[in-house]
Write an enzyme that holds these catalytic residues in place. Structure first.
Site, PDB file in Angstrom:
ATOM      1  N   CYS A  94       0.829  -1.212   0.000  1.00 44.52           N
ATOM      2  CA  CYS A  94       0.000   0.000   0.000  1.00 44.52           C
ATOM      3  C   CYS A  94       0.859   1.256   0.000  1.00 44.52           C
ATOM      4  O   CYS A  94       0.679   2.154  -0.824  1.00 44.52           O
ATOM      5  CB  CYS A  94      -0.925  -0.030   1.220  1.00 44.52           C
ATOM      6  SG  CYS A  94      -1.975   1.402   1.351  1.00 44.52           S
ATOM      7  N   CYS A  99      -1.773   1.781  -2.847  1.00 48.25           N
ATOM      8  CA  CYS A  99      -2.740   2.849  -2.564  1.00 48.25           C
ATOM      9  C   CYS A  99      -2.133   4.256  -2.589  1.00 48.25           C
ATOM     10  O   CYS A  99      -2.686   5.159  -3.221  1.00 48.25           O
ATOM     11  CB  CYS A  99      -3.353   2.672  -1.175  1.00 48.25           C
ATOM     12  SG  CYS A  99      -3.402   1.007  -0.524  1.00 48.25           S
ATOM     13  N   LYS A 102      -0.449   5.461  -5.919  1.00 50.52           N
ATOM     14  CA  LYS A 102      -1.566   5.487  -6.875  1.00 50.52           C
ATOM     15  C   LYS A 102      -2.451   6.710  -6.648  1.00 50.52           C
ATOM     16  O   LYS A 102      -2.784   7.439  -7.582  1.00 50.52           O
ATOM     17  CB  LYS A 102      -2.364   4.181  -6.729  1.00 50.52           C
ATOM     18  CG  LYS A 102      -3.563   4.008  -7.619  1.00 50.52           C
ATOM     19  CD  LYS A 102      -4.846   4.625  -7.129  1.00 50.52           C
ATOM     20  CE  LYS A 102      -5.275   4.239  -5.754  1.00 50.52           C
ATOM     21  NZ  LYS A 102      -5.723   2.873  -5.618  1.00 50.52           N
ATOM     22  N   TYR A 236      -9.197  -3.221 -10.860  1.00 44.97           N
ATOM     23  CA  TYR A 236      -8.908  -1.941 -10.200  1.00 44.97           C
ATOM     24  C   TYR A 236      -7.621  -1.317 -10.777  1.00 44.97           C
ATOM     25  O   TYR A 236      -7.588  -0.154 -11.134  1.00 44.97           O
ATOM     26  CB  TYR A 236      -8.561  -2.161  -8.738  1.00 44.97           C
ATOM     27  CG  TYR A 236      -9.578  -2.348  -7.682  1.00 44.97           C
ATOM     28  CD1 TYR A 236     -10.221  -3.567  -7.490  1.00 44.97           C
ATOM     29  CD2 TYR A 236      -9.837  -1.320  -6.774  1.00 44.97           C
ATOM     30  CE1 TYR A 236     -11.079  -3.757  -6.409  1.00 44.97           C
ATOM     31  CE2 TYR A 236     -10.693  -1.514  -5.697  1.00 44.97           C
ATOM     32  CZ  TYR A 236     -11.309  -2.736  -5.523  1.00 44.97           C
ATOM     33  OH  TYR A 236     -12.138  -2.924  -4.455  1.00 44.97           O
ATOM     34  N   GLU A 240      -7.297   2.122 -12.903  1.00 47.14           N
ATOM     35  CA  GLU A 240      -6.732   3.277 -12.192  1.00 47.14           C
ATOM     36  C   GLU A 240      -5.475   3.792 -12.899  1.00 47.14           C
ATOM     37  O   GLU A 240      -5.301   5.007 -13.073  1.00 47.14           O
ATOM     38  CB  GLU A 240      -6.409   2.903 -10.740  1.00 47.14           C
ATOM     39  CG  GLU A 240      -7.668   2.687  -9.915  1.00 47.14           C
ATOM     40  CD  GLU A 240      -7.400   2.331  -8.463  1.00 47.14           C
ATOM     41  OE1 GLU A 240      -8.332   2.440  -7.647  1.00 47.14           O
ATOM     42  OE2 GLU A 240      -6.267   1.933  -8.120  1.00 47.14           O
ATOM     43  N   HIS A 503     -26.481  20.760   1.575  1.00 47.61           N
ATOM     44  CA  HIS A 503     -26.586  21.348   0.250  1.00 47.61           C
ATOM     45  C   HIS A 503     -25.608  22.504   0.089  1.00 47.61           C
ATOM     46  O   HIS A 503     -25.447  23.274   1.031  1.00 47.61           O
ATOM     47  CB  HIS A 503     -28.016  21.856   0.035  1.00 47.61           C
ATOM     48  CG  HIS A 503     -28.307  22.254  -1.381  1.00 47.61           C
ATOM     49  ND1 HIS A 503     -28.320  21.356  -2.413  1.00 47.61           N
ATOM     50  CD2 HIS A 503     -28.562  23.472  -1.917  1.00 47.61           C
ATOM     51  CE1 HIS A 503     -28.599  21.994  -3.543  1.00 47.61           C
ATOM     52  NE2 HIS A 503     -28.742  23.276  -3.272  1.00 47.61           N
ATOM     53  N   GLU A 508     -25.193  14.474  -0.790  1.00 41.93           N
ATOM     54  CA  GLU A 508     -26.619  14.625  -0.476  1.00 41.93           C
ATOM     55  C   GLU A 508     -27.507  13.927  -1.511  1.00 41.93           C
ATOM     56  O   GLU A 508     -28.692  13.701  -1.269  1.00 41.93           O
ATOM     57  CB  GLU A 508     -27.013  16.104  -0.388  1.00 41.93           C
ATOM     58  CG  GLU A 508     -27.091  16.793  -1.734  1.00 41.93           C
ATOM     59  CD  GLU A 508     -27.661  18.205  -1.687  1.00 41.93           C
ATOM     60  OE1 GLU A 508     -28.614  18.439  -0.923  1.00 41.93           O
ATOM     61  OE2 GLU A 508     -27.148  19.069  -2.429  1.00 41.93           O
TER      62      GLU A 508
END
Ligand code: FAD
Ligand code: NDP
Length: 530
Positions: A94, A99, A102, A236, A240, A503, A508
């Site tokens: 990672c 991760c 990336k 993935y 990516e 908002h 939302e």
């Protein structure tokens, strides 16, 4: 507590290791397991409470938690260089080749888009031809960050009195792990062992793949700009990498063997692909590579065939394989410890992270049929340490783990896909709410909103328990994270609809969801706020 000693991040040693279809040119592990002696604990009591093999997300989490709870812990971490020679420091996939680099490269690509968007918000910028991106500067910045994390990780282990050993762990028997360090051979005995060795990229078994191809192990430290790139694989990693390469201005083509993002909701996966196509990524459908050759000018000729066995070829500067990962169990000599691997011959099938040998445990990517995600490895490691050393009984819950594909327009999800829900409960018992939406930020630059889409999969009866949530749009990971907690608490459609949104945000949109697929009503909004 044991004293701490830290060696160089990567130690070259003579180990011949089977890696996917390849043999790394190193000499036999067996040859090492002779001549050790000096450091063996001669008493019957194991030297450590816990020996962790693998200093990545899961291993470090378990080691640190165990040490916090008073256990005497050692962590072995060793990185075998990639076929192209890439290597890195402590912290696992990672931090070094997953991760983190990336996400940083994804961010670099998003910033390129934002620079262009900013003109419409009044920023006076040089013309596009006068704005350029430097791969070398990005690579250096990313690697600088990675190295700082390597350093902090080592300091953290030292502070927590976890012994870090830069050596490859190999089982000698069920109670002993052998390793070689710069100081020589070492045998480690422990009450418990934790296998947290993770995995490494596979390569297809075709001519030239290992010699000329690269993988995610290499791309984040590639010394030169990748140029025109063929990405093989549409999981993935493939999507990516192709996404950020295209965003940084490189010609990117994805070769897909079957479908995009296997295991994910396929409607969502195809929207991710459509957005990437809109942004300029090319896709070769139902194709597999057959050979990679190096041409006289240094470019790579990639050949492939489609489902009809027709053959094609093109030249690229870089060919990146993202065809899945192999768990690093072969090197461990698990048979010497009596640890069984699952039907796939690689991974460990553990109940509550316990292997068939009761004092040997496993966490992270090495586990059979568990999500290959960093937070999964971290939480499982931490909870295991608490059960072993802290009187806890809490076990890891692998259900409803949220995840995000950091494609150019991100895709975040938690829970069941529409297909999986239908397969489990039957179509008549499922209600699917969905809708397109328009992020406020997209209006002024007139960005494409046609792929901003969300979907909530729920049971049809009663308060309609939510089974899965899917979101494509900016910051999808941030949007979906909180809803993952709500799903753990048995979120219903009724509760979702009664939640007051914030908002104007994109998160939302889930609170405004009202149209079911079954109704046939057009899910396209007329404005941002209806
Ligand atoms: P690892 O982190 O792989 O650590 C294992 C360590 O053990 C390694 O350092 C290895 O060299 C070492 N080791 C192996 N064998 C031995 C041995 N015999 N002796 C000593 N040491 C050994 N996950 C996410 O959640 N989000 C993301 O955005 C994400 N992006 C990713 C992007 C890429 C390109 C890749 C490849 C992965 C990504 N992942 C992501 C997945 C994530 O990196 C893994 O799930 C996670 O690192 C697994 O942790 P682990 O502890 O099981 O193994
Ligand atoms: P995946 O298993 O997700 O995808 C592999 C891809 O390669 C599939 O499209 C597969 O096609 C294709 N493929 C496999 N073999 C061949 C072959 N011989 N020729 C051509 N194509 C082939 O693996 P990844 O490497 O992308 O990712 C590994 C794991 O890492 C993921 O499962 C994920 O858990 C983790 N990860 C997480 C990330 C995140 O959280 N954002 C990011 C990156 C990785 P087919 O479908 O036909 O089998």
């Amino acid at each position: 507590m044991a004293s701490v000693f830290c060696f160089g991040s990567v130690l070259f040693r003579g180990v011949r290791t089977f890696h996917g279809n390849s043999f790394f040119l190193l000499k036999s592990v067996n040859n090492q397991i002779r001549g050790f002696s000096s450091i063996v604990n001669k008493s019957n009591k194991p030297e450590y409470d816990l020996v962790v093999i693998g200093g990545g997300s899961g291993g470090l989490s378990a080691a640190k938690e165990a040490a916090n709870l008073g256990a005497k812990v050692a962590v072995l971490d060793y990185v075998t260089p990639s076929p192209r020679g890439s290597r890195w420091g402590l912290g696992g996939t990672c931090v070094n080749v997953g991760c983190i680099p990336k996400k940083l490269m994804h961010q670099a690509a998003l910033l390129g888009e934002a620079v262009n968007d900013s003109r419409s918000y009044g920023w006076q910028l040089p013309s596009s031809e006068n704005i350029s991106h430097s791969w070398e500067a990005l690579k250096d910045a990313v690697q600088g960050h990675v190295k700082s994390v390597n350093w902090v990780t080592r300091v953290d282990l030292r502070d927590k009195k976890v012994e870090y050993i830069n050596g490859l762990g190999v089982f000698k028997d069920a109670n002993t792990v052998h390793t070689t360090t710069k100081q020589g051979e070492k045998l480690l005995t422990a009450k418990y062992f934790l296998i947290a060795v993770g995995g490494r990229p596979r390569y297809p078994n075709i001519p030239g793949a290992l010699e000329y191809g690269i993988s995610s192990d290499d791309i984040f430290s590639l010394p030169h700009a990748p140029g025109k790139t063929l990405v093989v694989g549409a999981g993935y990693i493939g999507l990516e990498c192709a996404g950020f390469l295209n965003g940084l201005g490189y010609d990117a083509t994805v070769m897909i063997r079957s479908i995009v993002l296997r295991g994910f909701d396929q409607q969502m996966a195809n929207i991710v692909k459509a957005e990437m196509q809109d942004k300029g990524v090319k896709f070769l459908m139902q194709c597999v590579p057959t050979a990679i050759e190096k041409l006289a000018d240094g470019k790579l000729k990639a050949s492939w065939q489609n489902a009809q066995n027709e053959t094609f070829s093109d030249t690229f500067d870089t060919v990146l394989f993202a065809v899945g990962r192999r768990a690093l169990t072969a090197e461990l000599q698990l048979d010497k410890a009596g640890v069984k691997v699952a039907g796939d011959g690689e991974k460990i099938d553990a109940v509550n992270e316990q292997s068939n040998v009761p004092h040997i445990y496993a966490v992270g990517d090495v586990l059979y049929k568990k999500p290959e995600l960093t937070p999964v490895a971290i939480v499982a490691g931490r909870l295991l340490a608490r059960r072993l050393f802290g009187n806890s009984t809490l076990t890891m819950d692998y259900q409803n783990v949220a995840t995000t594909v950091f494609s150019p327009l991100e895709y975040g999800c938690v829970g069941l896909s529409e297909e999986a829900a239908i397969a489990k409960y039957g179509e008549d018992n499922i209600e699917v709410y969905h809708g397109y939406y328009k992020p406020t930020e997209f209006f002024i630059p007139q960005k494409n909103v046609s792929n901003c889409y969300q979907k909530v999969v729920a049971l049809r009866e009663g308060a309609q328990k939510v089974l899965g949530m899917h979101f494509i749009g900016p910051y999808a990971g941030e949007v979906i994270q909180g809803f993952a907690a709500a799903i753990k608490l048995d979120l219903t459609i009724e509760a979702l609809m009664n939640t007051v949104g914030i908002h104007p945000t994109i998160a939302e949109e889930f609170t405004r969801i009202s149209i079911t697929k079954r109704s046939g009503v057009d899910p396209t909004p007329a404005s941002c706020c209806n």
